[in-house]
Design a protein around this motif. Structure first.
Motif, short mmCIF file in Angstrom:
data_model
loop_
_atom_site.label_atom_id
_atom_site.label_comp_id
_atom_site.label_asym_id
_atom_site.label_seq_id
_atom_site.Cartn_x
_atom_site.Cartn_y
_atom_site.Cartn_z
N LYS A 1 12.66 -20.94 33.44
CA LYS A 1 12.62 -21.74 32.22
C LYS A 1 12.23 -23.19 32.54
CE LYS A 1 13.96 -22.37 27.85
NZ LYS A 1 13.82 -21.47 26.72
N HIS B 1 28.56 -13.27 24.83
CA HIS B 1 28.61 -14.68 24.47
C HIS B 1 29.97 -15.26 24.81
CE1 HIS B 1 25.02 -13.57 22.34
NE2 HIS B 1 24.76 -14.86 22.22
N HIS C 1 26.94 -17.82 26.43
CA HIS C 1 26.09 -17.75 27.63
C HIS C 1 26.49 -18.86 28.60
CE1 HIS C 1 22.51 -15.39 25.73
NE2 HIS C 1 23.65 -14.74 25.69
N GLU D 1 20.13 -18.66 30.46
CA GLU D 1 19.01 -17.70 30.49
C GLU D 1 19.39 -16.43 31.25
OE1 GLU D 1 16.45 -18.24 28.66
OE2 GLU D 1 17.18 -20.21 28.13
N SER E 1 2.51 -14.14 23.56
CA SER E 1 2.16 -13.25 22.45
C SER E 1 2.71 -11.83 22.63
CB SER E 1 0.65 -13.21 22.28
OG SER E 1 0.02 -13.06 23.54
N HIS F 1 2.63 -6.57 23.44
CA HIS F 1 1.31 -6.17 22.98
C HIS F 1 1.21 -4.67 22.75
CE1 HIS F 1 0.05 -10.16 24.30
NE2 HIS F 1 0.74 -9.94 25.39
N HIS G 1 4.88 -6.37 16.91
CA HIS G 1 4.71 -7.45 17.87
C HIS G 1 5.86 -8.45 17.73
CE1 HIS G 1 0.86 -5.93 19.19
NE2 HIS G 1 0.77 -5.48 17.96
N ASP H 1 14.09 -16.21 13.60
CA ASP H 1 14.65 -17.04 12.55
C ASP H 1 14.54 -16.37 11.18
OD1 ASP H 1 15.66 -18.99 14.02
OD2 ASP H 1 14.43 -20.62 13.20
N GLU H 2 13.44 -15.64 10.99
CA GLU H 2 13.25 -14.94 9.73
C GLU H 2 14.29 -13.83 9.59
OE1 GLU H 2 10.08 -15.45 7.74
OE2 GLU H 2 10.22 -17.31 8.87
N ASP I 1 17.14 -13.80 10.76
CA ASP I 1 18.45 -14.40 10.49
C ASP I 1 18.62 -14.80 9.04
OD1 ASP I 1 19.69 -14.27 12.81
OD2 ASP I 1 19.48 -16.37 13.39
N ARG J 1 -2.64 -10.89 19.06
CA ARG J 1 -1.67 -11.96 18.96
C ARG J 1 -1.25 -12.14 17.51
NH1 ARG J 1 -3.12 -17.64 20.49
NH2 ARG J 1 -5.09 -16.67 21.03
N PRO J 2 0.05 -12.27 17.26
CA PRO J 2 0.44 -12.53 15.88
C PRO J 2 -0.07 -13.89 15.46
CG PRO J 2 2.31 -12.79 17.35
CD PRO J 2 1.18 -12.28 18.18
N GLU K 1 11.27 -30.88 26.72
CA GLU K 1 11.47 -29.49 26.30
C GLU K 1 12.04 -29.42 24.90
OE1 GLU K 1 12.47 -27.63 30.65
OE2 GLU K 1 14.08 -27.86 29.17
N TYR L 1 10.71 -27.33 21.68
CA TYR L 1 11.48 -26.39 20.86
C TYR L 1 11.44 -26.80 19.39
CZ TYR L 1 13.48 -24.70 25.21
OH TYR L 1 13.65 -24.17 26.44
N GLU M 1 9.89 -24.27 16.51
CA GLU M 1 10.86 -23.61 15.64
C GLU M 1 10.38 -23.76 14.20
OE1 GLU M 1 13.39 -21.11 16.03
OE2 GLU M 1 13.53 -22.39 17.79
N SER M 2 10.37 -22.64 13.47
CA SER M 2 9.87 -22.75 12.10
C SER M 2 10.92 -23.34 11.16
CB SER M 2 9.41 -21.38 11.61
OG SER M 2 10.43 -20.44 11.76
N ARG M 3 12.19 -23.14 11.49
CA ARG M 3 13.23 -23.69 10.62
C ARG M 3 14.26 -24.38 11.51
NH1 ARG M 3 16.77 -20.49 7.79
NH2 ARG M 3 16.57 -19.10 9.54
N ARG N 1 17.52 -26.49 12.51
CA ARG N 1 18.83 -26.83 11.95
C ARG N 1 19.31 -28.09 12.65
NH1 ARG N 1 21.17 -20.76 12.69
NH2 ARG N 1 19.09 -19.91 12.50
N HIS O 1 18.91 -24.27 19.71
CA HIS O 1 19.67 -23.09 20.14
C HIS O 1 18.94 -22.25 21.16
CE1 HIS O 1 17.30 -21.19 17.08
NE2 HIS O 1 17.84 -21.96 16.16
N ARG O 2 17.70 -22.55 21.44
CA ARG O 2 17.06 -21.76 22.50
C ARG O 2 17.43 -22.30 23.87
NH1 ARG O 2 10.99 -20.51 21.79
NH2 ARG O 2 11.37 -19.38 23.68
N CYS O 3 17.78 -23.59 23.93
CA CYS O 3 18.19 -24.08 25.25
C CYS O 3 19.69 -24.23 25.33
CB CYS O 3 17.49 -25.39 25.60
SG CYS O 3 17.65 -26.69 24.42
N SER P 1 23.05 -19.40 22.25
CA SER P 1 22.47 -18.84 21.04
C SER P 1 23.53 -18.55 20.00
CB SER P 1 21.76 -17.54 21.39
OG SER P 1 21.41 -16.87 20.23
N LYS Q 1 22.53 -16.76 17.44
CA LYS Q 1 21.91 -15.69 16.68
C LYS Q 1 22.66 -14.38 16.77
CE LYS Q 1 17.31 -17.42 16.69
NZ LYS Q 1 16.21 -17.62 17.58
#
Lengths: 525, 380
Positions: free
Chosen positions: A414, A441, A443, A447, A485, A488, A493, A498-499, A501, B4-5, B166, B170, B174-176, B178, B211-213, B216, B218
């Motif tokens: 990372k 949890h 963590h 990672e 990406s 594959h 994919h 976040d969606e 959630d 790729r998305p 970093e 992030y 991140e799309s949303r 917090r 929350h990715r670093c 989490s 989630k």
């Protein structure tokens, strides 16, 4: 297309069916089976079939169920199963803490699909179910021998349920001695979460210990936490780091000195089975996960069996009914005035107990010990291979051996590349491996990922897995776009987590989806 | 098949501000860089402005995002000179008079960045800079600090330069996003140079929850917010009738006052008894007087990252109060993730009374959730 035997990598692609949701397949009037009409005599005797249902419980409208013929239903589910990874199509050594070993198919046919067991009803007269009661009693005797405990109960549907049962036994024990003050339990942060969660559900306050530099719980902290309020310690050993606490007896002795009981979560027993016993360390209560260590397939929330074992002095508190023998016949004993009562309907998952019986009988004492030794050997080999991978680190007790599993970290990866454990796990699918288990949890190891190769997997399996991780690490450093990406080669994919959630953006049932389409908050795709 | 998305991400407007004199006092042993006189002295002692270098390193860490970010940067030495050295597109916000930069420049330009509808303000500096930024944008604009000052007590800073870069990555990916509130702390530099540490909580700013670093939320089931609510519930259920409870500052303690339905003082100590507010923003003497009247408990939280318990932002709890009530009457609250963020794995105390510090050392139980606690070691 063959696997490349030099690199161990295979070209894999998951099936993609674009299969409809079963409700979309519905054609009014289609039937899977036609239920024959009741015979005239029967109707005469009992009236209309639904006449016995209380008025208040009767539906006013027919349920909105999909109407699909049998072959299409079968095809539907076969396609769905092709779109997921199953335990039998991919090595499951990646599911650390889960002890995913091979479940011999003979057990499936003899236990789960055996008509003599399937057709038995738990409310049958005991004289007609002597066979399965004998299996219960003999399995109990065998796991008593393996653990050193004096009695077992097989009612709990899983490890956490057994843990809850254990917490109830702890309370019943203290209560029987007139000691109502003990309302705390002590556990460690690397013990299984149920060691904190289940006693908490049973009403206990939870005190958690952090690890010291060696990765084992801080003994001094435990001594500081012990008091006349401590009901028990709930501890896993080896913990999920794979580190075995060699001083465990000191913890047990300290707890006993404070008047507390000692509960041993033995879900991680696979590497020490037949080598050490809970009794010799001084534990009072333990649980085994029969569906892990004793080879029943698990996942998808069961069916499992958390076997709770206790020393003689705690036996009176175990749930009812207990299987006993009056010299000649087996019977169900409900006459246990101090019992905590029932924790589950009937007798638990009988077929898991039968599989356990079969497995122990097939393995024998030497076989069980050998399984433990092999699982440790496999872990040492895999650990050696995985530790070599660029970007992988092992936290705590550097250079010391783990028992049967190991918690690794991609923290270095990372830092170097920006890709962490989630990115790696997404890419694994492209090589025909399911995701790995990261960690419980919270963590603490950053990672994280946890691998537990058990005794089932061959050197070839381990080499393949290490080769895949090596390749993914290389890609993280050299071909970041491939990782970014991924996956594959899977039908779906990258999923934006976040969606997932956000419950405003997803519908979790067909009915909810239909409602949202009507309300205009979602569109029919 | 390598498909790729499609990712459609908005270009983010990131405010950028460097305090060019932050940190100049540190290497030359001046214990801070606040005030023109000290900065002049530092220059004479041969100090090199490090803030710009650190800020540049942070931006370079996020260099993969040149098509996702437009920087709204302060002019000249306060940011533009740094952004110029990267491939990022930028616009200059505000103007800078000739001569040395001052705290007023920071405040003025930070306000202009806020008015320019930035998504986030990234700034490099120390605690003094954080205070200035806080004064300008408060909780209105989320911020992210690149640590470059001598004093870094504020929780609005990343752990190091690289982490700051970093964190920006992030935030943009991140799309949303917090947000959570983080402490702005500073010490009185005049007193510090005189040998006394007097840290103070100056306010709160909003930082993105990365929350990715961090750990989490989630798949764990509970979010940080729920743990904090559990802590409040646990504390309130332990309150005994007739006893005084002194509730200290912090985002973990404020929900306790909320749970009691009482107003709270953002940076002060509030005294509660039998569910009623006895005194808001109490002084040391108010609290000490209570110890003679009855049973007193103080409810405090830990400062994340550094693990300070006493001596930072809660000077009202003086050594004589601590002696009067004893360690058992200190209720310490913190979430597990906050405890895990303490790098040393231990708490430190600095009450100003060394003997008392020694007495406080040992294991404490920290309330981490409803009926949930963790044993943690205090080092003097």
């Amino acid at each position: 297309m063959r696997r490349d035997y030099k690199t161990y990598l295979r070209r894999f692609h998951e099936a993609k069916w674009d299969e409809e949701i079963i409700f979309d397949l519905s054609v009014p009037g289609q039937r899977g089976i036609i239920v024959p009409a009741a015979e005239a005599q029967m109707v005469e005797a009992v009236g209309k079939g639904s006449s016995k249902i209380p008025q208040g419980m009767k539906r006013k409208k027919l349920p909105n169920l999909p109407e699909v013929h049998q072959m299409r239903v079968n095809r539907h589910f076969m396609r769905l199963t092709q779109e997921v990874m199953g335990a039998d199509v991919t090595p499951d050594l990646s599911q650390g803490t889960c002890t995913m070993k091979y479940s011999p198919k003979v057990q499936e046919h003899t236990a789960a699909r055996n008509e003599n067991l399937i057709d038995v009803h738990p409310l049958q007269d005991v004289s007609t179910i002597q066979g399965i009661l004998e299996i219960y009693k003999k399995t109990e005797e065998m796991v008593c021998e393996i653990s050193g405990m004096d009695a077992f109960n097989f009612h709990a549907g899983g490890g956490a349920a057994a843990c809850y049962e254990g917490a109830c036994v702890v309370r019943a024990y203290h209560k029987s001695r007139g000691d109502d003050k003990r309302d705390e339990i002590i556990t460690t942060i690397f013990s299984h979460p149920c060691d904190a969660g289940a006693p908490s559900t049973a009403g206990y306050k939870v005190v958690t210990l952090m690890p010291n530099e060696d990765g084992i719980p801080d003994l001094e902290a435990m001594k500081a936490a012990l008091s006349e309020r401590t009901a028990a310690i709930f501890i896993t050993n080896p913990e999920d780091t794979g580190i075995f606490n060699p001083r465990i007896k000191e913890y047990v002795d300290a707890a006993h000195e404070a008047g507390a009981l000692c509960y041993y979560d033995q879900a991680n027993v696979n590497g020490i089975m037949g080598i050490t016993r809970a009794r010799e360390v001084g534990f009072d209560i333990i649980h085994y996960n029969l569906h892990k260590t004793f080879s029943s397939p698990h996942g998808g929330m069961g069916p499992g069996c958390g076997a709770l074992g206790v020393r003689e002095f705690l036996k009176p508190f175990l749930p009812v009914p207990r299987v006993e023998k009056d010299g000649e016949h087996y019977y169900l004993d409900y006459d246990c005035p101090e019992s905590i009562g029932k924790i589950r309907t009937f007798m638990g998952n009988a077929h898991v107990v039968l599989r356990t019986y079969m497995w122990i009988k097939q393995m024998g004492a030497e076989g069980i010990r050998e399984a433990a030794v092999c699982s440790v050997l496999n872990n040492q080999y895999l650990m050696k291979q995985v530790s070599k991978i660029k970007g992988v680190e092992v936290y705590y007790a550097l250079g010391k051996r783990r028992i049967e599993q190991c918690r690794y970290s991609w923290n270095k990866l990372k830092e170097d590349t920006g890709f962490g454990t989630v990115d790696v796990t997404k890419r694994l699918i492209d090589f025909g491996m399911q995701h790995y288990w990261q960690s419980h949890h919270p963590h603490i190891v950053p990672e994280p990922f946890t691998l537990e190769p058990t005794e089932s997997y061959s050197k070839d399996d381990l080499d393949e897995y290490a080769a895949i991780l090596t390749e993914i690490s290389r890609e993280c450093y050299e071909e970041p776009e491939v990782i970014r990406s991924a996956p594959h080669n899977a039908p779906i994919h990258a999923i934006l987590t976040d969606e997932v959630d956000d419950f405003d953006k997803i519908a979790v049932t067909w009915r909810q989806w239909q409602k949202r389409i009507q309300a205009g908050t979602m569109k029919d795709a | 098949m390598h498909r790729r998305p499609k990712e459609v991400r908005d270009v983010k407007k990131i405010g950028f501000l460097v305090n060019p004199v932050a940190g100049v006092g540190g290497r030359v042993g001046l214990k801070g860089s606040d005030g023109a006189r000290i900065q002049e002295m530092a220059k004479k002692l041969g100090a090199v402005p490090e803030a710009s270098l650190r800020a540049l390193a942070a931006l370079q860490k996020a260099s993969g995002l040149t098509d996702q970010i437009v920087f709204l940067t302060a002019p000249g030495v306060m940011g533009e000179d740094v952004v110029k050295q990267t491939a990022f597109p930028y616009e200059v916000v505000g103007t800078l008079p000739d001569g040395a930069t001052t705290a007023e420049d920071t405040i003025r330009i930070a306000r202009e960045i806020l008015e320019s509808q930035a998504d986030l303000l990234m700034f490099a500096g120390g605690d003094g800079t954080a205070r200035n930024v806080c004064e300008a944008v408060g909780m209105e604009l989320p911020v992210l600090g690149i640590p470059a000052g001598v004093k870094i007590h504020s929780a609005v800073y990343a752990y190091n330069t690289k982490n700051a870069g970093e964190a920006l990555e992030y935030f943009c990916n991140e799309s949303r996003n917090r947000y959570e509130e983080a402490e702005v702390m500073d010490i009185d530099e005049e007193a510090f140079r005189g040998g006394t540490v007097r840290a103070k909580l100056y306010g709160y700013m909003r930082i993105p929850v990365l929350h990715r670093c961090m750990q989490s939320v989630k798949s764990g089931g509970y979010s940080e917010k729920e743990h904090v609510a559990g802590i409040a519930e646990s504390v309130v259920s332990q309150m005994t009738p007739g006893a005084y409870y002194v509730v200290g500052p912090g985002t973990t303690t404020i929900p306790i006052m909320d749970r009691l339905g009482l107003p709270h003082t953002l940076l002060g100590m509030d005294i509660v008894k039998d569910g009623k507010l006895i005194k808001a923003d109490a002084a040391e003497k108010d609290i000490y007087d209570l110890t003679k009247k009855g049973e007193v408990y103080v409810i405090l939280t830990v400062i994340g990252g550094q693990g300070h318990l006493f001596g930072r932002g809660n000077q009202q709890i003086s050594p004589r109060i601590l002696r009067a009530i004893g360690r058992k009457h200190c209720m310490i609250v913190a979430t597990k993730s906050k405890l895990l963020s303490i790098a040393a794995g231990r708490l430190t105390v600095d009450t100003g009374d060394i003997e008392l510090d020694m007495e406080l050392a040992g294991y404490v139980r920290i309330i981490t959730g409803y009926q949930d606690s963790v044993m943690f070691k205090i080092e003097s």
